[in-house]
Design a protein around this motif. Structure first.
Motif: not given
Length: 407
Positions: A28-32, A36-40, A317-326, A357-360
């Protein structure tokens, strides 16, 4: 929806989730981390030097993390449903536990998104209602600012829609072999539907529908479900024995597609969205089987503390990472200080990735330990009164395999 975090790593009592599979936390950790790496890195220009181009092409395949989650979810959910068929309050317990795990964070995040629009004085698209009804994967996602904060939530809609009909089917059939056959039939239906859509619709429309509709993506969930049931029958030894060969074969096909297409952008490849999705699901299932093989290198890797930690907080991480990055790119990168520290696009992306990612991570940790945990404790009101039919399956093979259901 991302699968629930590992109870063995959470502050929940051991009675709440007594039969958790530790190695799947790491998967599960690898998947998330892939997502995240894809979106960044996968969707941003990180430079033109050879190493930067290679990294960019590798990260472009990070979207496969969503497919790993689909297979893992199908595996765990099907195991739970089948092993608790004889329990009291079958539907109430299942949906109650899923709601407590999924809804508080999901709807809490949506409320924050809506509130931020009102605070900033920006107009909120009326189609936000689709997010609240888990139908955003059906009605599109091109919603400007709203999409920049919620565009990744389509995968949760796919899984929630799957949860509506799959428990009913398992409860109705009840027979392991019948359910396994249905998994195969419906997987073929999904593949056939994707091929048909590409034959009948414009390419751009077919690409979006094949990627986001549950009827087109259900083969990933069903292949995971088939594996969960197969491990409770005589084929389990063969599955363990040949999982490495299967993973190598299916991964080779995926790699060949990626090389042929230069790199693995899903929206640029018809073969990826037709046969490719099925092959990716089969490779993910083989990887899952390897993770269950006692003493295997894959299991050892997935049991490492760092991957299991990310697995524990993967949903947040999945819920927050996209908005945090934007938001980081919108508010932090344009500042004079950020521009003075970063002198080229590659470094700018790395700075953005590190900061967002740190904020996420901080948000996911705080959210789980101070918000979600209070809802998770309520799972005790939806505990299964009877033990699962086969809560533990053990068998001897060249690599000993043990499977436990997560409930």
């Amino acid at each position: 929806m991302l699968p629930a975090p590992a109870s063995s790593l959470s502050s929940e009592s051991s009675q709440a989730e007594p039969n958790h599979i530790a190695a799947l936390d790491g998967m599960r950790g690898l998947a998330v981390l892939l997502v995240v790496a894809f979106h960044v890195f996968g969707v941003n220009d990180i430079g033109s030097r050879p190493l930067e181009l290679v990294l960019h092409k590798l990260m472009a395949g990070g979207w496969l993390g969503v497919d790993i989650f689909f297979v893992l979810s199908g595996f765990l959910i099907t195991g739970i449903l089948y092993n608790t068929l004889s329990s009291d309050r079958f539907f109430k317990n299942f949906y109650g536990r899923r709601a407590l795990r999924i809804f508080p964070l999901y709807y809490g995040y949506l409320i924050l998104v809506v509130a931020s629009h009102y605070l900033l004085g920006t107009e909120l698209d009326r189609r936000v209602v689709f997010l609240f009804t888990y139908t955003q994967n059906i009605f599109g996602d091109h919603w400007d600012i709203l999409s920049s904060l919620t565009g990744h939530l389509w995968s949760l809609a796919v899984e929630e829609q799957f949860y509506l009909f799959w428990p009913l089917i398992i409860f109705s059939l009840r027979d392991r072999l019948k359910i396994m056959r249905l998994c195969i039939i419906l997987s073929v239906v999904a593949l056939t539907l994707r091929i048909t859509l590409f034959a009948l619709l414009p390419r751009s429309q077919a690409l979006m529908l094949c990627y986001r509709l549950v009827v087109c993506r259900m083969d990933s969930l069903l292949i995971g479900g088939w594996l969960a049931l197969a491990l409770q029958g005589p084929t389990r030894r063969s599955l363990a024995r040949y999982s490495k060969v299967a993973f190598g074969g299916f991964s080779s096909i995926i790699l060949m597609i990626a090389i042929r297409k230069d790199y693995f952008w899903w929206w640029n490849s018809r073969i990826t969205e037709t046969f490719g999705f099925t092959v990716i699901a089969l490779a993910s299932a083989a990887l899952l089987m390897m993770a269950l093989s006692e003493g295997s290198y894959v299991q050892i890797a997935f049991k490492t503390r760092i991957l299991r930690w990310f697995g524990r907080y993967s949903y947040g991480i999945y819920i927050y990472h996209f908005g945090t990055q934007q938001l980081f790119q919108r508010w932090v990168l344009p500042t004079r200080l950020a521009r003075s520290l970063i002198s080229n696009p590659g470094r700018l992306v790395v700075f953005s990735a590190t900061g967002s990612f740190a904020i996420t991570i901080a948000l996911a940790w705080l959210s789980y330990n101070f918000y979600e945990i209070h809802f998770l404790k309520l799972k005790r009101y939806f505990s299964y009164n009877r033990p699962p039919r086969q809560p533990v399956i053990q068998f001897s093979t060249p690599t000993n395999v043990e499977w436990r259901s997560e409930g």
